[in-house]
Motif scaffolding. Structure first.
Motif, PDB file in Angstrom:
ATOM      1  N   GLY A  14       0.764  -1.238   0.000  1.00  0.00           N
ATOM      2  CA  GLY A  14       0.000   0.000   0.000  1.00  0.00           C
ATOM      3  C   GLY A  14       0.794   1.286   0.000  1.00  0.00           C
ATOM      4  O   GLY A  14       0.653   2.111  -0.898  1.00  0.00           O
ATOM      5  N   PRO A  15       1.683   1.513   1.003  1.00  0.00           N
ATOM      6  CA  PRO A  15       2.424   2.767   1.069  1.00  0.00           C
ATOM      7  C   PRO A  15       3.246   3.035  -0.179  1.00  0.00           C
ATOM      8  O   PRO A  15       3.260   4.142  -0.708  1.00  0.00           O
ATOM      9  N   ASP A  71       4.099   5.638  -5.362  1.00  0.00           N
ATOM     10  CA  ASP A  71       4.300   5.536  -6.807  1.00  0.00           C
ATOM     11  C   ASP A  71       3.253   6.354  -7.558  1.00  0.00           C
ATOM     12  O   ASP A  71       3.560   7.062  -8.512  1.00  0.00           O
ATOM     13  N   ASP A  72       2.022   6.234  -7.140  1.00  0.00           N
ATOM     14  CA  ASP A  72       0.938   6.958  -7.803  1.00  0.00           C
ATOM     15  C   ASP A  72       1.046   8.459  -7.575  1.00  0.00           C
ATOM     16  O   ASP A  72       0.645   9.253  -8.429  1.00  0.00           O
ATOM     17  N   PHE A  73       1.586   8.841  -6.431  1.00  0.00           N
ATOM     18  CA  PHE A  73       1.610  10.248  -6.035  1.00  0.00           C
ATOM     19  C   PHE A  73       2.326  11.132  -7.048  1.00  0.00           C
ATOM     20  O   PHE A  73       1.890  12.255  -7.334  1.00  0.00           O
ATOM     21  N   ASP A  97       7.462   7.108   3.008  1.00  0.00           N
ATOM     22  CA  ASP A  97       7.370   6.353   1.758  1.00  0.00           C
ATOM     23  C   ASP A  97       7.764   7.212   0.557  1.00  0.00           C
ATOM     24  O   ASP A  97       8.370   6.725  -0.402  1.00  0.00           O
ATOM     25  N   HIS A  98       7.458   8.520   0.603  1.00  0.00           N
ATOM     26  CA  HIS A  98       7.865   9.412  -0.480  1.00  0.00           C
ATOM     27  C   HIS A  98       9.387   9.593  -0.471  1.00  0.00           C
ATOM     28  O   HIS A  98      10.034   9.611  -1.527  1.00  0.00           O
ATOM     29  N   THR A 141       2.757   1.743  -3.174  1.00  0.00           N
ATOM     30  CA  THR A 141       1.851   1.975  -4.290  1.00  0.00           C
ATOM     31  C   THR A 141       1.338   3.408  -4.269  1.00  0.00           C
ATOM     32  O   THR A 141       1.299   4.083  -5.298  1.00  0.00           O
ATOM     33  N   ARG A 142       0.963   3.872  -3.078  1.00  0.00           N
ATOM     34  CA  ARG A 142       0.469   5.250  -2.991  1.00  0.00           C
ATOM     35  C   ARG A 142       1.569   6.241  -3.357  1.00  0.00           C
ATOM     36  O   ARG A 142       1.325   7.236  -4.021  1.00  0.00           O
TER      37      ARG A 142
END
Length: 338
Positions: free
Chosen positions: A22-23, A28-30, A278-279, A25-26
């Protein structure tokens, strides 16, 4: 019944996998559709700016979502303004990182009242290369050796401010070894200093060897006579003698280690500590991957810009060691900045 159990197990496994991913993936999408900004604490065309723009050309390829990458120059106070920008008004979402003068790390240790920054409180993304710094004389009138420099009436250098690396290097010659160094403050950046050197207003400079114009090196105009790191990469000439060679006591050597310790994190990129973990992980990986990108390495070699990278974790370790310097040595170093 067995089918229901299988379906149930499959659904549970999917939930677990999605939770684990989840983290990332979020993150990556960000970055898809975003603008990623690299802030340079100096004017265009200088060494830090060159490194920033080269990283900018490639790092977007390694950030999931391939954001648009831009470079913004924020010259002021020897790049202190750019560092403070991270924790003041810059977005804290992982879309801004800064390249700055690492000499401020040492200054923050010896002058905490003036810098008022704790570099352990920033997220270190990575370092392109240690800063292999030298002092050099320019042309026929510039000194060519340490002895020649020491016996001059004056060795005139320029600087952006007391936190800048070239100021620290020049002041080290003057304060530790009593060299006849005179420093003129207030230059906006290295491009303006180079012009003053060519016009004869300055006798040379102290700074990154990679920032010396290749034309000057090719024509034998830049005479590097001392270096500030013990290690000497192949590109730095043998005539640039290690400054520790001239130290007469163990205490003097420890003082030099503190004064020049920032050179080990010479081309540093940092982000706000408030950036989500995560970023930060995404950008750190993108930076590390950029340092191994064959096209990036070829491009840097064409420009004679060295690449000897450190990870964010490695840079943080060096900074922590500098901050733990003995108080007696810190007190001596303070004279360089006062």
């Amino acid at each position: 019944m067995f089918m229901n159990l299988a379906v149930g197990f499959s659904a549970a496994l999917t939930v677990v996998l999605l939770a684990a991913a989840g983290p990332q993936t979020r993150a990556d999408d960000f970055y898809k559709g975003k603008v990623f900004t690299i802030v340079v604490g100096f004017t265009p065309a200088g060494g830090y700016d060159n490194y920033a723009r080269n990283v900018a050309r490639y790092i977007g390829n390694h950030i999931p979502g391939n954001p648009t990458v831009i470079v913004q120059n924020m010259p002021s106070a020897g790049s202190l303004t750019a560092v403070r920008f991270l924790n003041l008004t810059a977005p804290k979402d992982g879309t801004v990182m800064v390249i700055f003068n690492p000499g401020m790390v040492t200054q923050s240790i010896v002058q905490p009242d003036k810098i008022n920054l704790d570099f352990r409180q920033y997220a270190w993304v990575g370092v392109v290369t240690p800063d292999y710094r030298v002092c050099y004389g320019f042309g026929a009138n510039g000194p060519k050796t340490w002895d020649e420099m020491m016996h001059r009436k004056e060795f005139i250098l320029g600087s952006t401010g007391k936190s800048s690396g070239n100021y620290i290097n020049g002041a080290t010659l003057r304060e530790v070894f009593h060299a006849p160094v005179k420093q003129i403050m207030g230059y906006p950046g290295s491009a303006e200093q180079r012009l003053a050197i060519e016009q004869g207003a300055l006798d040379g400079d102290c700074g990154s060897y990679s920032s010396i114009p290749q034309e000057w090196i090719g024509k034998g105009l830049a005479h590097s006579f001392v270096r500030f790191t013990k290690d000497r990469p192949a590109e730095v000439p043998e005539n640039a003698v290690y400054i520790g060679t001239f130290a007469k006591t163990d205490e003097q050597q420890k003082l030099l280690n503190l004064l020049n310790g920032g050179d080990e994190v010479g081309r540093p990129f940092i982000m706000s500590k408030a950036v989500p973990a995560d970023h930060l992980a995404v950008i750190r990986k993108a930076f590390d991957d950029t340092m191994k990108d064959s096209a990036f390495l070829v491009d840097m070699e064409k420009q004679a810009l060295p690449v000897h990278p450190l990870t964010g974790d490695e840079a943080e370790k060096i900074v922590n060691e500098l901050i733990s310097a003995p108080p007696a040595i810190v007190a001596q170093a303070k004279a360089i900045y006062d």
